[in-house]
Design a protein around this motif. Structure first.
Motif, PDB file in Angstrom:
ATOM      1  N   ALA A  33      14.570   6.036  -0.467  1.00 50.48           N
ATOM      2  CA  ALA A  33      14.878   7.387   0.000  1.00 50.48           C
ATOM      3  C   ALA A  33      13.632   8.123   0.487  1.00 50.48           C
ATOM      4  O   ALA A  33      13.738   9.089   1.257  1.00 50.48           O
ATOM      5  CB  ALA A  33      15.537   8.189  -1.122  1.00 50.48           C
ATOM      6  N   ARG A  34      12.461   7.679   0.058  1.00 49.17           N
ATOM      7  CA  ARG A  34      11.213   8.355   0.441  1.00 49.17           C
ATOM      8  C   ARG A  34      10.354   7.526   1.390  1.00 49.17           C
ATOM      9  O   ARG A  34       9.304   7.979   1.817  1.00 49.17           O
ATOM     10  CB  ARG A  34      10.397   8.704  -0.810  1.00 49.17           C
ATOM     11  CG  ARG A  34      11.066   9.749  -1.682  1.00 49.17           C
ATOM     12  CD  ARG A  34      10.074  10.347  -2.670  1.00 49.17           C
ATOM     13  NE  ARG A  34       9.739   9.446  -3.764  1.00 49.17           N
ATOM     14  CZ  ARG A  34       8.510   9.143  -4.121  1.00 49.17           C
ATOM     15  NH1 ARG A  34       7.472   9.604  -3.458  1.00 49.17           N
ATOM     16  NH2 ARG A  34       8.295   8.339  -5.148  1.00 49.17           N
ATOM     17  N   ALA A  35      10.795   6.327   1.713  1.00 48.30           N
ATOM     18  CA  ALA A  35      10.011   5.437   2.566  1.00 48.30           C
ATOM     19  C   ALA A  35      10.816   5.046   3.795  1.00 48.30           C
ATOM     20  O   ALA A  35      11.823   4.340   3.680  1.00 48.30           O
ATOM     21  CB  ALA A  35       9.592   4.186   1.793  1.00 48.30           C
ATOM     22  N   LYS A  36      10.376   5.477   4.955  1.00 49.82           N
ATOM     23  CA  LYS A  36      10.976   5.063   6.216  1.00 49.82           C
ATOM     24  C   LYS A  36      10.126   3.937   6.777  1.00 49.82           C
ATOM     25  O   LYS A  36       8.955   4.132   7.094  1.00 49.82           O
ATOM     26  CB  LYS A  36      11.029   6.231   7.195  1.00 49.82           C
ATOM     27  CG  LYS A  36      11.675   5.880   8.538  1.00 49.82           C
ATOM     28  CD  LYS A  36      11.656   7.083   9.469  1.00 49.82           C
ATOM     29  CE  LYS A  36      12.283   6.739  10.816  1.00 49.82           C
ATOM     30  NZ  LYS A  36      12.215   7.887  11.760  1.00 49.82           N
ATOM     31  N   ILE A  37      10.703   2.761   6.897  1.00 46.51           N
ATOM     32  CA  ILE A  37       9.955   1.586   7.332  1.00 46.51           C
ATOM     33  C   ILE A  37      10.597   1.047   8.607  1.00 46.51           C
ATOM     34  O   ILE A  37      11.813   0.813   8.644  1.00 46.51           O
ATOM     35  CB  ILE A  37       9.928   0.519   6.224  1.00 46.51           C
ATOM     36  CG1 ILE A  37       9.275   1.105   4.974  1.00 46.51           C
ATOM     37  CG2 ILE A  37       9.187  -0.726   6.684  1.00 46.51           C
ATOM     38  CD1 ILE A  37       9.396   0.241   3.741  1.00 46.51           C
ATOM     39  N   GLU A  38       9.800   0.881   9.641  1.00 49.55           N
ATOM     40  CA  GLU A  38      10.377   0.537  10.935  1.00 49.55           C
ATOM     41  C   GLU A  38       9.434  -0.348  11.750  1.00 49.55           C
ATOM     42  O   GLU A  38       8.222  -0.413  11.503  1.00 49.55           O
ATOM     43  CB  GLU A  38      10.695   1.811  11.716  1.00 49.55           C
ATOM     44  CG  GLU A  38       9.504   2.705  11.950  1.00 49.55           C
ATOM     45  CD  GLU A  38       9.900   4.059  12.540  1.00 49.55           C
ATOM     46  OE1 GLU A  38       9.112   4.568  13.353  1.00 49.55           O
ATOM     47  OE2 GLU A  38      10.977   4.578  12.196  1.00 49.55           O
ATOM     48  N   ALA A  92       9.318  -5.398   3.521  1.00 46.84           N
ATOM     49  CA  ALA A  92       8.924  -4.091   3.008  1.00 46.84           C
ATOM     50  C   ALA A  92      10.137  -3.261   2.588  1.00 46.84           C
ATOM     51  O   ALA A  92      10.108  -2.578   1.554  1.00 46.84           O
ATOM     52  CB  ALA A  92       8.107  -3.343   4.058  1.00 46.84           C
ATOM     53  N   LYS A  93      11.203  -3.331   3.367  1.00 43.65           N
ATOM     54  CA  LYS A  93      12.422  -2.601   2.997  1.00 43.65           C
ATOM     55  C   LYS A  93      12.995  -3.133   1.685  1.00 43.65           C
ATOM     56  O   LYS A  93      13.497  -2.362   0.856  1.00 43.65           O
ATOM     57  CB  LYS A  93      13.456  -2.717   4.118  1.00 43.65           C
ATOM     58  CG  LYS A  93      13.141  -1.871   5.341  1.00 43.65           C
ATOM     59  CD  LYS A  93      14.234  -2.011   6.390  1.00 43.65           C
ATOM     60  CE  LYS A  93      13.992  -1.088   7.572  1.00 43.65           C
ATOM     61  NZ  LYS A  93      15.050  -1.215   8.615  1.00 43.65           N
ATOM     62  N   LEU A 145       0.821  -1.204   0.000  1.00 40.08           N
ATOM     63  CA  LEU A 145       0.000   0.000   0.000  1.00 40.08           C
ATOM     64  C   LEU A 145       0.860   1.261   0.000  1.00 40.08           C
ATOM     65  O   LEU A 145       0.692   2.150  -0.846  1.00 40.08           O
ATOM     66  CB  LEU A 145      -0.933   0.007   1.209  1.00 40.08           C
ATOM     67  CG  LEU A 145      -2.107  -0.969   1.195  1.00 40.08           C
ATOM     68  CD1 LEU A 145      -2.845  -0.917   2.526  1.00 40.08           C
ATOM     69  CD2 LEU A 145      -3.066  -0.668   0.052  1.00 40.08           C
ATOM     70  N   LEU A 146       1.775   1.356   0.943  1.00 39.45           N
ATOM     71  CA  LEU A 146       2.609   2.554   1.052  1.00 39.45           C
ATOM     72  C   LEU A 146       3.446   2.772  -0.199  1.00 39.45           C
ATOM     73  O   LEU A 146       3.487   3.885  -0.755  1.00 39.45           O
ATOM     74  CB  LEU A 146       3.527   2.436   2.269  1.00 39.45           C
ATOM     75  CG  LEU A 146       4.521   3.593   2.449  1.00 39.45           C
ATOM     76  CD1 LEU A 146       3.800   4.889   2.735  1.00 39.45           C
ATOM     77  CD2 LEU A 146       5.521   3.273   3.557  1.00 39.45           C
ATOM     78  N   LEU A 147       4.116   1.743  -0.651  1.00 41.15           N
ATOM     79  CA  LEU A 147       5.037   1.905  -1.775  1.00 41.15           C
ATOM     80  C   LEU A 147       4.290   2.182  -3.073  1.00 41.15           C
ATOM     81  O   LEU A 147       4.786   2.915  -3.932  1.00 41.15           O
ATOM     82  CB  LEU A 147       5.921   0.663  -1.900  1.00 41.15           C
ATOM     83  CG  LEU A 147       6.807   0.394  -0.676  1.00 41.15           C
ATOM     84  CD1 LEU A 147       7.551  -0.926  -0.841  1.00 41.15           C
ATOM     85  CD2 LEU A 147       7.789   1.538  -0.440  1.00 41.15           C
TER      86      LEU A 147
END
Length: 277
Positions: free
Chosen positions: A160-165, A149-150, A123-125
């Protein structure tokens, strides 16, 4: 003895899978393409008369045991893109594309997007790929899901635009360091614990991402009242819902101080709850 052709092996495999899958022929073709290391279209055009590769039979046995094709091949399509998947994440489904369509319609220029329970990151990506000016944060309680996800973010050149944690919405203070967002998306667990599910779902997909109590509403009750500190004044929060959950999720949202609109999927089933202040 003459080797079996790809065409013949697919035909036999489709018969073998007839009791397992409603898409037996398609499954056989996808697994053959995977065994050959080619696309399905390339398989159908160029390889049907080739000798069948030996590993194909093992793949078919795995599928006959109800293992999903996506877990066997290690990838699944979503909104025209390819995503890596493992048994640590749910397989992206076409029904979830409704959230993307609604987000692009109602929030066409978000600056910051939060994906709660990101799983594969589909969804996010997808939203970040469709909205090149946006930044995104994806959280998941599962470290293994975060790694998937990473990997997908890197494959789509979106890291560079997606911080996944790793972050658990059931933990105290989980919202403290996230900031605020113009758009929140969430496909939470929403299946009733005792629901009758296809063996390939119940037997292989992660239960923590599927089940949410006797009514399937536990995670909506947990998340929605906590959204306030995460939302900009005009922000929207989009939740995937089960087809029978529209009224119940709307009531949870209203009780927490949100307006709620229900949007339907392409089959005209309630699929997306749109929350606003």
């Amino acid at each position: 003895m003459q080797a079996e052709t790809v065409s013949g092996a697919i035909r036999e495999a489709a018969r073998r899978l007839a009791d397992t899958s409603d898409t037996a022929r398609l499954d056989a073709e996808l697994l053959m393409a995977h065994a050959l290391g080619v696309s399905r279209s390339e398989l159908l055009v160029r390889h049907m008369r080739d000798d069948a590769p030996p590993p194909f039979g093992l793949l078919i046995e795995r599928r006959a045991a109800h293992e999903p094709v996506a877990y066997i091949t290690g990838h699944a399509g979503f909104y025209g893109r390819d995503f890596a998947v493992t048994p640590d994440v749910l397989i992206p489904r076409p029904d979830s594309e409704t959230l993307i369509d609604v987000a692009l319609e109602l929030a066409p220029q978000p600056q910051r997007i939060l994906d709660l329970g990101t799983g594969s990151g589909a969804l996010l990506l997808t939203l970040l790929a469709e909205l090149p000016e946006a930044l995104g944060v994806g959280i998941d309680a599962s470290p293994r899901a975060v790694e998937v996800a990473k990997r997908n973010a890197q494959a789509l050149a979106l890291e560079a635009r997606a911080k996944i944690e790793v972050c658990d919405w059931n933990a105290a203070g989980w919202t403290d360091s996230l900031g605020t967002f113009d758009l929140i998306i969430c496909n939470p667990p929403y299946v009733e614990t005792g629901a009758a599910l296809d063996p390939q779902v119940r037997g292989h997909e992660p239960h923590a991402a599927l089940f949410a109590g006797d009514t399937g509403l536990d995670e909506y009750r947990a998340i929605i009242p906590q959204l306030g500190p995460l939302l900009q004044p005009q922000a929207l929060a989009l939740f995937e819902i089960g087809p029978s959950q529209g009224d119940a999720v709307s009531e949870i949202a209203r009780t927490a101080g949100f307006a709620c609109e229900i949007r339907c999927d392409l089959a005209n089933r309630p699929r997306c709850a749109v929350l606003s202040r």
